[in-house]
Structure formats: structure tokens, C-alpha cells
Design an enzyme around this catalytic site. Structure first.
Site, PDB file in Angstrom:
ATOM      1  N   GLY A 275       7.862  17.092 -40.777  1.00 35.26           N
ATOM      2  CA  GLY A 275       7.565  18.448 -40.320  1.00 35.26           C
ATOM      3  C   GLY A 275       7.261  19.373 -41.489  1.00 35.26           C
ATOM      4  O   GLY A 275       6.474  20.316 -41.377  1.00 35.26           O
ATOM      5  N   TYR A 312      15.927  11.256 -35.109  1.00 30.52           N
ATOM      6  CA  TYR A 312      16.570  11.942 -33.983  1.00 30.52           C
ATOM      7  C   TYR A 312      17.568  11.045 -33.266  1.00 30.52           C
ATOM      8  O   TYR A 312      18.367  11.526 -32.467  1.00 30.52           O
ATOM      9  CB  TYR A 312      15.524  12.438 -32.975  1.00 30.52           C
ATOM     10  CG  TYR A 312      14.530  13.440 -33.536  1.00 30.52           C
ATOM     11  CD1 TYR A 312      14.911  14.355 -34.517  1.00 30.52           C
ATOM     12  CD2 TYR A 312      13.225  13.486 -33.058  1.00 30.52           C
ATOM     13  CE1 TYR A 312      13.988  15.271 -35.013  1.00 30.52           C
ATOM     14  CE2 TYR A 312      12.308  14.398 -33.546  1.00 30.52           C
ATOM     15  CZ  TYR A 312      12.693  15.289 -34.527  1.00 30.52           C
ATOM     16  OH  TYR A 312      11.785  16.196 -35.015  1.00 30.52           O
TER      17      TYR A 312
ATOM     18  N   GLY B 103       7.844  16.887 -33.113  1.00 34.68           N
ATOM     19  CA  GLY B 103       8.563  16.737 -34.378  1.00 34.68           C
ATOM     20  C   GLY B 103       9.071  18.078 -34.864  1.00 34.68           C
ATOM     21  O   GLY B 103       8.973  19.084 -34.169  1.00 34.68           O
ATOM     22  N   CYS B 104       9.646  18.082 -36.070  1.00 38.18           N
ATOM     23  CA  CYS B 104      10.248  19.301 -36.618  1.00 38.18           C
ATOM     24  C   CYS B 104       9.180  20.205 -37.220  1.00 38.18           C
ATOM     25  O   CYS B 104       9.084  20.318 -38.440  1.00 38.18           O
ATOM     26  CB  CYS B 104      11.268  18.955 -37.693  1.00 38.18           C
ATOM     27  SG  CYS B 104      12.756  18.202 -37.053  1.00 38.18           S
ATOM     28  N   VAL B 105       8.362  20.796 -36.394  1.00 36.63           N
ATOM     29  CA  VAL B 105       7.317  21.677 -36.935  1.00 36.63           C
ATOM     30  C   VAL B 105       7.495  23.092 -36.410  1.00 36.63           C
ATOM     31  O   VAL B 105       8.199  23.299 -35.448  1.00 36.63           O
ATOM     32  CB  VAL B 105       5.895  21.185 -36.602  1.00 36.63           C
ATOM     33  CG1 VAL B 105       5.644  19.868 -37.294  1.00 36.63           C
ATOM     34  CG2 VAL B 105       5.700  21.057 -35.120  1.00 36.63           C
TER      35      VAL B 105
END
Ligand code: SF4
Ligand code: SF4
Lengths: 534, 105
Positions: A275, A312, B103-105
Site C-alpha cells: 500500500g 491480513y 489493500g492498505c491504500v
């Protein structure tokens, strides 16, 4: 304070247990003190509520479809009970069986833990968020199905509970109203861990029933194992993106910055939360600059999963966790690197740095970015001019790095040196409060879950941030930097700042640790941190 | 699954309003989705962003980095926010018919 009493057994009754009322939440400091001037709380349409889960609180994090028939309901009940039983066997629970059993059998019901939970407190003590509420449900189920006592005794000692669709759907939702921050566990005189209990509940739903939020499972771990990253980046895209970052940064800093790929025998295999590459490219860029300046040989991996440290599985499913951790470790072995360094990501650090040890033996050494950055800042002869960080800075402690791993001082030593206006939040370190996006919440926004994580789970952190800067001019003139060395926490803090309009109202900005370090480097002529671009 | 209707456009969307079936996208759908951003007319500048996003998406299967979007379109982030008030991901990508970022965005 709320007065309505919600009983443990109410979980099996149809309908909601409580309703969120913004007036009941603990008030925020000005200019956020009047709830009427803040974004509201979205009420879900009637049709949604009728078709989906029995929500405990009018909020849906996931939303199951209601069973279409009696048979379907029976099937779910049987699965739930068999999953519950399996959770307490060695073959099926190779990670946390012992602490789980201890947590089931030894709670003294003193309720000390409750006041440590930011969600319970900020909600105005809403009973359904009480750490021991969820835990007590699982405990009663344990004494009914796993370690049955005489039914009469049970009724008297532990209380009975009925498993039906209402319980299953409400409990599934409730297992996503706790960030697994484990602050409650720290305060328990006996060591009972209500955060772990929530985690284990999620495992029943995922492993046995196939129920997990799609952000974590389908679009998360499953996508990561197939495409290479939870972001959807395949190896070609990630290389293309890093190349773009390299060019962009080289232009900005005036010297060549180049990402290394698949270098055999490197000292460090750097695995970012992917990310960062998409959303916060200055973070991987700053790592590249710093590692080069320190003279460390480093590499990234372009193999599937090797360029995304996300795991996750840590939040909901041991098997998925193991699959991903195994890929990371295998890749490191194949590249013959000396160690893996986990980028600024809390759950990656915990999954790969700690939990992997419960599953694999003799794995490649692993280090968090915090200690590596500390080493680079103090021991590698790089020149810093701390006055370049001339703005107020506070530090958010990611739960997984601090409370879960005990990495507390390295990041602070760095900040005390390179950020002269650094100040702590209260409390901090192992006593920190979660950002409110923990355990995967930061990437979950379906239905009205965003409202919940902004108004309730993130409320304590937002309050803490405001308080940390209370000696500064309150408005936008002075930019204030919340250093959050974790991708997940950064996502949550970004959302909080947006939601409350806090950039405009309070001058709040956020970013990682390594950006601050690079911003202070004498060799970086221009600003590395540019508030106009944030 | 929520259904989004605007004029004669009727499409399935997820809980965040992103298209469930991005292949159903067309210019009319874009205009319909733009209404959720309080944008009722798509200018050349809007299309410049939308076209870039769609080209990239068709090639790589995901949304581009925000910084890349800015650089390639020549628009600052501020400008993108002016065009699409919810920003590049929640606004522009949605109107361009891309799937929700993951996702982690
Ligand atoms: S979990 Fe610990 S602190 Fe909480 S009620 Fe039980 S014994 Fe007390
Ligand atoms: S783990 Fe954290 S969020 Fe969950 S009950 Fe305990 S204190 Fe509350």
C-alpha cells in the site's frame, strides 16, 4: 452514561441490541465539540437491515445474507458448533490454544479491563462494546459445548446460551467491533486476553464457515496469493511503479535513487506493505535513500507476494497467515539474504516477526524497520540537521509494534534527535491507544462501517492527537505532523483527518518515520516533506 | 446488492458505490456516477482524467498511483479534487468505472 441493560443472552434474541446515538458519545474538544457540526452517522436502509445480518448496533461491517430456509439455518448452526469445538483442539489451533483456554477458564469477572477499552469508553459505555461482553458469550459456549458441565450447574455457574442465526450473525458482526489492540489484556490482573478471544472468534467464522470480510479475505489474502499483492499489483506493475517513484524522487532530490530487485546475498530484503507504494510513495523512496546512504546492500523481491508484506491472515485466519508468511520466508531463503526488514507496517511486523516463529522453525532473521532506522541514524555516519524538521511532531504507536512486540524506544530515540518539536501523546508506548483502524478496520468501509470507525473506534486517537498539539496555535497556520510508522494506522489517520476536516481546522498532516529522517538529512538540499503536496 | 439508478442508467454497485461489473461502463454511466460527486457535467478536463484512468486500468487491471495520475495528466492533486470532490480514488476512479481499490491504500 447509558442506563439500558443488555444481557448476555440477548445475543440470541432477534433484532438490534442498541442504537448509536452521537449525543451519547464522549464529546471531543473544540472545534469538534458539537456533534451537529460533524458528519452524521448513516442509518442503514430498512431493506438492507431486513436482508442482512441481525446487527447488534445498527452497523454492518460485513453483513451476512439471512438464511433462506430452516435447513440453511441449521447448517450454519452445526458449522458454528463444530468450528467452536475444533478451535479448542491442538490439531486445529496450533497458534493460541493455551492462552485461549486460560482466558476461557480464569476470568474473575472483576471488570477491571473494561475501562481500558477505547471503544467501550468512547461509545459512552455502550454495553455491547464492553470487552467482557463478547468474551462472556464465547465462555458460555465453551462451557456448553466444549467442556460441558452438568446443565443445572452450568445454568447456575456460567449461564446458558442458545445458538441460533441471531447469535451467529450478531456475534460475527461483534467480532468486528474490537480492533484486537489488546489494551484490555494488559490491565487484567490474571492475564485474560479479551482481544485474543475476539481473534479466535473470527477464526471460527473464517476457518469453519468461510465467513470473513471480503476486504481481508477475497480481496486481501486470496488476491495476494494469486496476483502477488492485496493491492492487485502484479510483479510487472510493482516494478513499473517503483521505477516511476525512483525517477520522481531522483528528480526531486537531485541524485540518482534506484530500487534494487532480486539481489542475491544482499544484507537486507526489504518488504514493504505494498500500500505504501501506491498511496505513500515517499515512504519507499525514503527507505531507498536512507539504506543507500548507510551503505547497506539491500533488495526488494519481485516474486509473487515477495513485494507485499501485508498479511491480513493475522487478523482472522491462521491458515492464510501461514501461507503468506511461508512465501515471505521462502523468498528470503532463496535470495540468500542476511535478514528480512519489515517496512513501516505493524501487522506485517507482528505476523512475520513474531507469529511466524510459532509456525516455522529456523526461519531467516527478521527485523522491524524501527530498529534498523535507529541503527542507521546513530551509527552510520550520516549527517543530520534536525532544524530542518521545524514543525511540531507527535508519534502514534502502532499496537502491533509496541504492545505486541515491545519495540518502544528505537523510534523515540530517533524522533527526539531529528525532530526538535517532538512531543509524546498521553498515554503512549505499551499503553498507547489503537488508531481505531486496527485488525483490518482501516481498509473496511462498507455499509456504514466508516462512520463507526470514525465516530467510535478512532475517536480516542483523534482526541489524543488534538491534545498532543494543544500548546500549538490551533489553526491551519502551523502544520502538525502525526508520525505513524504503520501503513494501516496511516490509512486510518488519513481518514480521521478527512472526516473531521482536521487539515483545514487544525493543520493536521500525517506520514511515516523514515520520511522525517530523510527530511533531516544534510544531503537532501530541498525539503523532502512538502506539506503543499500532502 | 445495491442498484444505482440515474436517468435511464441502472447498474449494480457495491456498498461504496463502485461498479460491480466494470465492463458495463460507458459514457452515460460515467455521467450518472458523476452525479454522486455532485458533478452534473463532464468537461474536457474531467474526460482527460477519466480516459487516463481507463487506459491504465485496462492495461494493468488496477488503478494507477495517485502521483502517477497527477504527473501523467499534468493536474495537481488539488485540481483533481476540484474536478472530483471525493478525490482520485473515491471520486475519479469511481466515475471512470474502476473497481474499488484494495489493500492498505
Ligand atoms: S478479563 Fe481480567 S480484568 Fe477483565 S473481568 Fe476478567 S479477570 Fe477481570
Ligand atoms: S482488544 Fe482493544 S478494542 Fe478489543 S476489547 Fe480489548 S481494549 Fe477493546
Amino acid at each position: 452514561m447509558r442506563t439500558n441493560i443488555i444481557k448476555i443472552t440477548d445475543i440470541s434474541k432477534p433484532g438490534q441490541l442498541t442504537e448509536i446515538d452521537l449525543q451519547e458519545l464522549a464529546p471531543l474538544p473544540p472545534p469538534y465539540d458539537d456533534y451537529r457540526n460533524l458528519p452524521g452517522f448513516k442509518k442503514l436502509p430498512k431493506a438492507t437491515m431486513e436482508n442482512l445480518s441481525d446487527s447488534p448496533d445498527g452497523v454492518l461491517a460485513t453483513g451476512l445474507s439471512r438464511p433462506a430456509s430452516k435447513e440453511e439455518e441449521e447448517r450454519l448452526i452445526n458449522l458454528f458448533i463444530s468450528g467452536l469445538k475444533k478451535l479448542f483442539t491442538k490439531e486445529n489451533n496450533w497458534t493460541f490454544l493455551q492462552p485461549l483456554i486460560l482466558s476461557m477458564e480464569h476470568c474473575a469477572k472483576c471488570q477491571t479491563c473494561n475501562e481500558e477499552c477505547p471503544i467501550y469508553e468512547e461509545s459512552g459505555h455502550n454495553e455491547v462494546y464492553r470487552p467482557t461482553y463478547r468474551a462472556e458469550i464465547l465462555r458460555r459456549l465453551y462451557f456448553k459445548y466444549v467442556k460441558p458441565t452438568n446443565p443445572l450447574m452450568r445454568k447456575f455457574m456460567q449461564g446458558d446460551i442458545e445458538v441460533n442465526w441471531e447469535l451467529i450473525s450478531k456475534l460475527f458482526e461483534l467480532s468486528y467491533r474490537c480492533t484486537l489492540c489488546r489494551r484490555c489484556a494488559m490491565s487484567c490482573p490474571i492475564g485474560v486476553d479479551n482481544g485474543l478471544i475476539t481473534h479466535e472468534l473470527r477464526k471460527i467464522f473464517s476457518s469453519e464457515m468461510g465467513l470473513a470480510p471480503k476486504e481481508l479475505h477475497e480481496k486481501g489474502t486470496v488476491q495476494q496469493l494469486i496476483v502477488g499483492s492485496s493491492t492487485g499489483m502484479n510483479p510487472e506493475v510493482v516494478k513499473d511503479n517503483m521505477e516511476f517513484i525512483d525517477e520522481d524522487i531522483s528528480e526531486r532530490v537531485g541524485f540518482k535513487v534506484e530500487t534494487k530487485w532480486d539481489v542475491e546475498g544482499a544484507e537486507v530484503l526489504l518488504i514493504h506493505n505494498a500500500g505504501e507504494i501506491l498511496a505513500w510513495p515517499d515512504n519507499p523512496a525514503a527507505f531507498a535513500i536512507l539504506l543507500d546512504a548507510a551503505g547497506i546492500t539491500w533488495t526488494m523481491s519481485s516474486e509473487l507476494v515477495g513485494y507485499d508484506g501485508v498479511n491480513y491472515g493475522l487478523f482472522y485466519d491462521d491458515v492464510q497467515l501461514a501461507r503468506i508468511a511461508m512465501k515471505h520466508l521462502e523468498i528470503a531463503k532463496k535470495l540468500k539474504v542476511k535478514k528480512i526488514v519489515m517496512g513501516e507496517c505493524g501487522h506485517e511486523s507482528k505476523a512475520l516477526g513474531v507469529i511466524a516463529d510459532r509456525i516455522f522453525e529456523g526461519a531467516v532473521p527478521r527485523e522491524t524497520a524501527m530498529t534498523l532506522i535507529e541503527d542507521i541514524v546513530f551509527n552510520r555516519g550520516i549527517k543530520f540537521d534536525p532544524s530542518k524538521n521545524d514543525f511540531p511532531v507527535t508519534l502514534h504507536d502502532p499496537c502491533n509494534i509496541t504492545r505486541a512486540m515491545g519495540v518502544i524506544e528505537p523510534q523515540r530515540r530517533v524522533l527526539r534527535y531529528i525532530a526538535p518539536k517532538f512531543r509524546e501523546m498521553t498515554p503512549h508506548g505499551v499503553n498507547n491507544y489503537c488508531c481505531g483502524g486496527g485488525s483490518g478496520f482501516a481498509i473496511m468501509s462498507g455499509h456504514n462501517f466508516l462512520d463507526w470507525r470514525m465516530h467510535i473506534s478512532g475517536r480516542r486517537k483523534f482526541r489524543q492527537i488534538l491534545e498532543a498539539f494543544k500548546d500549538e496555535p490551533p489553526g491551519k497556520e502551523v502544520p502538525k505532523y502525526v508520525c505513524a510508522p504503520c501503513s494501516n494506522c496511516k490509512g486510518q489517520i488519513r481518514d480521521l483527518i478527512d472526516f473531521y476536516g482536521a487539515k483545514e481546522k487544525s493543520g493536521l498532516y500525517y506520514g511515516g518515520l523514515v520520511e522525517l529522517v530523510v527530511n533531516a538529512m544534510v544531503d537532501i538540499k530541498d525539503k523532502f516533506i512538502d506539506f503543499d503536496m500532502m | 446488492m445495491p442498484v444505482f439508478e440515474y436517468g435511464d442508467v441502472k447498474i449494480n454497485v457495491d456498498e461504496d458505490g463502485f461498479m460491480e461489473n466494470p465492463e458495463e461502463w460507458n459514457e452515460k454511466v460515467a455521467l450518472a456516477l458523476a452525479s454522486t460527486e455532485d458533478v452534473y457535467e463532464l468537461t474536457d478536463e474531467h474526460w482527460h482524467v477519466i480516459n487516463y484512468l481507463r487506459d491504465y486500468y485496462q492495461k494493468y487491471g488496477i488503478a494507477p498511483m495517485i502521483r502517477k495520475l497527477c504527473k501523467e495528466t499534468g493536474f495537481s492533486l488539488k485540481k483533481i479534487y476540484e474536478l472530483f470532490p471525493s478525490g482520485p480514488a473515491k471520486g475519479a476512479c469511481k466515475v471512470a468505472g474502476l473497481a474499488k481499490p484494495t489493500g492498505c491504500v
